[in-house]
Design a protein around this motif. Sequence first.
Motif, PDB file in Angstrom:
ATOM      1  N   PHE A   1      63.849 -15.377 -46.275  1.00 33.12           N
ATOM      2  CA  PHE A   1      62.421 -15.518 -45.988  1.00 33.12           C
ATOM      3  C   PHE A   1      62.171 -16.366 -44.743  1.00 33.12           C
ATOM      4  O   PHE A   1      61.269 -16.076 -43.959  1.00 33.12           O
ATOM      5  N   LEU A   2      62.969 -17.390 -44.542  1.00 32.95           N
ATOM      6  CA  LEU A   2      62.831 -18.231 -43.360  1.00 32.95           C
ATOM      7  C   LEU A   2      63.107 -17.431 -42.082  1.00 32.95           C
ATOM      8  O   LEU A   2      62.368 -17.536 -41.100  1.00 32.95           O
ATOM      9  N   ILE A   3      64.155 -16.626 -42.104  1.00 34.19           N
ATOM     10  CA  ILE A   3      64.478 -15.798 -40.940  1.00 34.19           C
ATOM     11  C   ILE A   3      63.359 -14.792 -40.676  1.00 34.19           C
ATOM     12  O   ILE A   3      62.971 -14.570 -39.521  1.00 34.19           O
ATOM     13  N   ALA A   4      62.828 -14.164 -41.720  1.00 29.96           N
ATOM     14  CA  ALA A   4      61.732 -13.202 -41.542  1.00 29.96           C
ATOM     15  C   ALA A   4      60.506 -13.889 -40.939  1.00 29.96           C
ATOM     16  O   ALA A   4      59.862 -13.351 -40.030  1.00 29.96           O
ATOM     17  N   TRP A   5      60.182 -15.061 -41.421  1.00 28.05           N
ATOM     18  CA  TRP A   5      59.038 -15.808 -40.890  1.00 28.05           C
ATOM     19  C   TRP A   5      59.286 -16.208 -39.432  1.00 28.05           C
ATOM     20  O   TRP A   5      58.414 -16.067 -38.580  1.00 28.05           O
ATOM     21  N   PHE A   6      60.493 -16.690 -39.154  1.00 27.57           N
ATOM     22  CA  PHE A   6      60.852 -17.115 -37.807  1.00 27.57           C
ATOM     23  C   PHE A   6      60.802 -15.932 -36.843  1.00 27.57           C
ATOM     24  O   PHE A   6      60.307 -16.030 -35.730  1.00 27.57           O
ATOM     25  N   TYR A   7      61.298 -14.776 -37.280  1.00 26.69           N
ATOM     26  CA  TYR A   7      61.262 -13.588 -36.428  1.00 26.69           C
ATOM     27  C   TYR A   7      59.828 -13.130 -36.179  1.00 26.69           C
ATOM     28  O   TYR A   7      59.492 -12.730 -35.057  1.00 26.69           O
ATOM     29  N   ALA A   8      58.988 -13.173 -37.190  1.00 26.53           N
ATOM     30  CA  ALA A   8      57.587 -12.770 -37.016  1.00 26.53           C
ATOM     31  C   ALA A   8      56.904 -13.657 -35.972  1.00 26.53           C
ATOM     32  O   ALA A   8      56.144 -13.166 -35.129  1.00 26.53           O
ATOM     33  N   ARG A   9      57.169 -14.941 -36.015  1.00 26.50           N
ATOM     34  CA  ARG A   9      56.604 -15.851 -34.997  1.00 26.50           C
ATOM     35  C   ARG A   9      57.145 -15.545 -33.613  1.00 26.50           C
ATOM     36  O   ARG A   9      56.407 -15.512 -32.634  1.00 26.50           O
ATOM     37  N   HIS A  10      58.446 -15.311 -33.532  1.00 26.26           N
ATOM     38  CA  HIS A  10      59.077 -14.978 -32.249  1.00 26.26           C
ATOM     39  C   HIS A  10      58.502 -13.680 -31.688  1.00 26.26           C
ATOM     40  O   HIS A  10      58.175 -13.606 -30.497  1.00 26.26           O
ATOM     41  N   ALA A  11      58.391 -12.662 -32.533  1.00 25.56           N
ATOM     42  CA  ALA A  11      57.869 -11.375 -32.081  1.00 25.56           C
ATOM     43  C   ALA A  11      56.431 -11.505 -31.613  1.00 25.56           C
ATOM     44  O   ALA A  11      56.057 -10.958 -30.570  1.00 25.56           O
ATOM     45  N   ALA A  12      55.609 -12.230 -32.358  1.00 20.97           N
ATOM     46  CA  ALA A  12      54.205 -12.389 -31.984  1.00 20.97           C
ATOM     47  C   ALA A  12      54.057 -13.143 -30.661  1.00 20.97           C
ATOM     48  O   ALA A  12      53.185 -12.823 -29.854  1.00 20.97           O
ATOM     49  N   ALA A  13      54.920 -14.103 -30.433  1.00 19.51           N
ATOM     50  CA  ALA A  13      54.801 -14.936 -29.225  1.00 19.51           C
ATOM     51  C   ALA A  13      55.466 -14.318 -28.000  1.00 19.51           C
ATOM     52  O   ALA A  13      54.941 -14.405 -26.895  1.00 19.51           O
ATOM     53  N   LYS A  14      56.624 -13.676 -28.185  1.00 24.87           N
ATOM     54  CA  LYS A  14      57.405 -13.249 -27.025  1.00 24.87           C
ATOM     55  C   LYS A  14      57.546 -11.745 -26.876  1.00 24.87           C
ATOM     56  O   LYS A  14      57.601 -11.247 -25.753  1.00 24.87           O
ATOM     57  N   LEU A  15      57.645 -11.003 -27.978  1.00 22.44           N
ATOM     58  CA  LEU A  15      57.905  -9.572 -27.875  1.00 22.44           C
ATOM     59  C   LEU A  15      56.622  -8.745 -27.805  1.00 22.44           C
ATOM     60  O   LEU A  15      56.505  -7.841 -26.967  1.00 22.44           O
ATOM     61  N   ASP A  16      55.683  -9.029 -28.691  1.00 23.58           N
ATOM     62  CA  ASP A  16      54.470  -8.213 -28.766  1.00 23.58           C
ATOM     63  C   ASP A  16      53.659  -8.196 -27.473  1.00 23.58           C
ATOM     64  O   ASP A  16      53.206  -7.112 -27.065  1.00 23.58           O
ATOM     65  N   PRO A  17      53.455  -9.324 -26.791  1.00 20.69           N
ATOM     66  CA  PRO A  17      52.696  -9.254 -25.532  1.00 20.69           C
ATOM     67  C   PRO A  17      53.374  -8.376 -24.472  1.00 20.69           C
ATOM     68  O   PRO A  17      52.707  -7.607 -23.785  1.00 20.69           O
ATOM     69  N   LYS A  18      54.700  -8.479 -24.365  1.00 29.23           N
ATOM     70  CA  LYS A  18      55.423  -7.657 -23.397  1.00 29.23           C
ATOM     71  C   LYS A  18      55.353  -6.187 -23.779  1.00 29.23           C
ATOM     72  O   LYS A  18      55.144  -5.328 -22.922  1.00 29.23           O
ATOM     73  N   ALA A  19      55.539  -5.896 -25.060  1.00 30.35           N
ATOM     74  CA  ALA A  19      55.496  -4.507 -25.517  1.00 30.35           C
ATOM     75  C   ALA A  19      54.100  -3.916 -25.343  1.00 30.35           C
ATOM     76  O   ALA A  19      53.955  -2.759 -24.944  1.00 30.35           O
ATOM     77  N   GLU A  20      53.076  -4.696 -25.612  1.00 30.56           N
ATOM     78  CA  GLU A  20      51.704  -4.217 -25.457  1.00 30.56           C
ATOM     79  C   GLU A  20      51.387  -3.944 -23.986  1.00 30.56           C
ATOM     80  O   GLU A  20      50.703  -2.963 -23.668  1.00 30.56           O
ATOM     81  N   ALA A  21      51.898  -4.785 -23.095  1.00 33.49           N
ATOM     82  CA  ALA A  21      51.678  -4.564 -21.656  1.00 33.49           C
ATOM     83  C   ALA A  21      52.337  -3.260 -21.213  1.00 33.49           C
ATOM     84  O   ALA A  21      51.740  -2.468 -20.470  1.00 33.49           O
ATOM     85  N   ILE A  22      53.550  -3.016 -21.663  1.00 30.98           N
ATOM     86  CA  ILE A  22      54.251  -1.777 -21.317  1.00 30.98           C
ATOM     87  C   ILE A  22      53.507  -0.578 -21.886  1.00 30.98           C
ATOM     88  O   ILE A  22      53.287   0.424 -21.198  1.00 30.98           O
ATOM     89  N   LYS A  23      53.084  -0.671 -23.137  1.00 31.17           N
ATOM     90  CA  LYS A  23      52.361   0.424 -23.787  1.00 31.17           C
ATOM     91  C   LYS A  23      51.049   0.717 -23.072  1.00 31.17           C
ATOM     92  O   LYS A  23      50.738   1.883 -22.801  1.00 31.17           O
TER      93      LYS A  23
END
Length: 122
Positions: free
Chosen positions: A93-115
């Motif tokens: 659960f800690l890893i899932a929570w940590f990944y969700a925070r990482h994705a929201a902060a670093k991955l999602d903005p980049k992916a949304e810009a590309i999309k």
Amino acid sequence: MATDAPPPPEGSTDTRPTRPTTEAFLETQGSAEFGELRRTHRSFAFPLTVAFVLWYLLYVLLSNYAGGFMGTKVYGNINVAFVFGLAQFATTFLIAWFYARHAAAKLDPKAEAIKSRMEADA
């Protein structure tokens, strides 16, 4: 799914965004921005996956080969094996929570810009 089909005719009620062509997907896949997105994901996901698998294998190996240690009482009828088992769930659960925070902060903005750029160019 990429398509080379022509856009819908004028006056169409289709409100879906136009799909980029296969060439547009391939061009984006080869771009530096997409490469950076993949590196950002991999630099987070791979080390964490390896660490979790090693942690899980440690639990399994200790359970098989260190029965005396795993059977050591910690408190009442709770032993080391039970604590390690609960720690496996907590770690998941800690890893899932940590990944969700990482994705929201670093991955999602980049992916949304590309999309957005791909949909605008289509």
